[in-house]
Design a protein around this motif. Sequence first.
Motif, PDB file in Angstrom:
ATOM      1  N   LYS A  55       1.129  -1.735   0.194  1.00 49.33           N
ATOM      2  CA  LYS A  55       0.004   0.293  -0.070  1.00 49.33           C
ATOM      3  C   LYS A  55       0.805   1.178   0.200  1.00 49.33           C
ATOM      4  O   LYS A  55       0.567   2.844  -0.602  1.00 49.33           O
ATOM      5  CB  LYS A  55      -0.609  -0.166   1.479  1.00 49.33           C
ATOM      6  N   CYS A  78       3.291   2.242  -1.919  1.00 50.73           N
ATOM      7  CA  CYS A  78       4.000   2.002  -3.339  1.00 50.73           C
ATOM      8  C   CYS A  78       3.585   3.465  -3.396  1.00 50.73           C
ATOM      9  O   CYS A  78       1.633   3.159  -4.131  1.00 50.73           O
ATOM     10  CB  CYS A  78       3.920   1.082  -3.842  1.00 50.73           C
ATOM     11  N   ARG A  79       4.175   3.762  -3.737  1.00 52.25           N
ATOM     12  CA  ARG A  79       3.561   5.350  -4.684  1.00 52.25           C
ATOM     13  C   ARG A  79       4.615   6.194  -5.334  1.00 52.25           C
ATOM     14  O   ARG A  79       5.976   6.240  -5.273  1.00 52.25           O
ATOM     15  CB  ARG A  79       2.688   5.816  -3.565  1.00 52.25           C
ATOM     16  N   LYS A  93       4.511  10.767  -7.404  1.00 48.83           N
ATOM     17  CA  LYS A  93       3.594  11.812  -7.365  1.00 48.83           C
ATOM     18  C   LYS A  93       3.803  11.758  -9.147  1.00 48.83           C
ATOM     19  O   LYS A  93       4.648  11.641  -9.445  1.00 48.83           O
ATOM     20  CB  LYS A  93       4.163  13.055  -7.208  1.00 48.83           C
ATOM     21  N   TRP A 113      10.138   8.005  -1.463  1.00 48.99           N
ATOM     22  CA  TRP A 113      10.004   7.201  -0.979  1.00 48.99           C
ATOM     23  C   TRP A 113      10.765   7.447   0.476  1.00 48.99           C
ATOM     24  O   TRP A 113      10.341   7.490   1.759  1.00 48.99           O
ATOM     25  CB  TRP A 113      10.208   5.843  -0.766  1.00 48.99           C
ATOM     26  N   CYS A 158       7.214  -2.583  -6.528  1.00 47.16           N
ATOM     27  CA  CYS A 158       6.853  -1.300  -6.671  1.00 47.16           C
ATOM     28  C   CYS A 158       7.162  -0.538  -8.038  1.00 47.16           C
ATOM     29  O   CYS A 158       6.217   0.212  -8.827  1.00 47.16           O
ATOM     30  CB  CYS A 158       7.064  -0.406  -5.400  1.00 47.16           C
ATOM     31  N   LEU A 186       5.251   0.671 -10.650  1.00 45.85           N
ATOM     32  CA  LEU A 186       4.685   2.089 -10.929  1.00 45.85           C
ATOM     33  C   LEU A 186       5.201   2.577 -12.523  1.00 45.85           C
ATOM     34  O   LEU A 186       5.051   3.720 -13.887  1.00 45.85           O
ATOM     35  CB  LEU A 186       5.974   3.085 -10.259  1.00 45.85           C
TER      36      LEU A 186
END
Length: 246
Positions: A26, A28-29, A31, A205, A230, A234
Motif C-alpha cells: 500500500k 507503493c506510490r 507523485k 519514498w 513497486c 509504477l
Amino acid sequence: MRPILLLLLLMTAGLAVSPAFAQSMKLCRAKPELLELGAPLPVARKALAERKQLRIIALGSSSTSGYGASNPAFAYPTQLRIGLEKALPGVDIEVINRGIGGQDVEEMAARMRAEMQHNPASLVIWQTGTNAAIRHMPLDKFDKTLRGGLALGKSLGADFVLMNLQYVPAVVAAPDKEAYEKVMADAAKDYAAGLFRRYDIMQSWYEDGMPYAQFVQLDGLHLNDFGQKCIGKLLTRSILSALTGP
C-alpha cells in the motif's frame, strides 16, 4: 479452503508473502509528475494500434535480472508484463528480460544490436547508471557510451525508455550521482527517449519517511521484493500513460 491450508500451498509453491509485506505494498506510490516519461513512444503506439502487439526488451543489470527478489515473479520486468496484460486485454504482451548482473553501460551497449536483432521489439527499457556511479566511470565516457547506444537502438527501429539510478545507500554515497542523473536526462531529451525517474521516485519514498529496509536489501544496493514490485507497478503506469495519452 481454510486460510492455513492456502498459506501452506503458497509456501510450497515458493510464492508466500508475509502479511507485513502484503500490507506494505500500500506504500507503493509516486507523485504523478515523477511518472511522466516525457516521450510519446510512437513505435510502440503503432504496434499497439495496428497489430495489437507490444514486445518490450528490458535491458539492464542486476535489478533488471531480478537479483534481490525472493521470487522471479517479483522482478520489475515480470511485474510490468502482468500489469500491461491486465490493463490491455486482447493485446499480445511480451517482456523479454535481458538483465545481466554486474554489467555497466559499455557492456549493455555492446550487446544491444544482437539483443534487438534476436528479439525485434517496439520498446526497449534501458536500466543503467547505478553501476557507473558507484564505480566512478568518467562522466564523459558514460555520456558518450549512453548516447551511442541510444543512437544505435533508435536506428534499429524501437522506442526507448531510460531507467536511471537507484536511490540506495551505495549510490547516495557516490559523490557525483546527480551528474549521472543529468547525463541520462539530457540524453533522453536529445534522442526523444522516455525517462523513468527511478532515482527521484525512490528518493521521495525515503524523504517521506520510508526506511531503506522497506525497499533495499541489507547490502545497501539491490532492491528487495517491495522495491522490485513497486518499481514494476509504477513503470507500468508510466508506460500506459505514454501509450494511451494524448
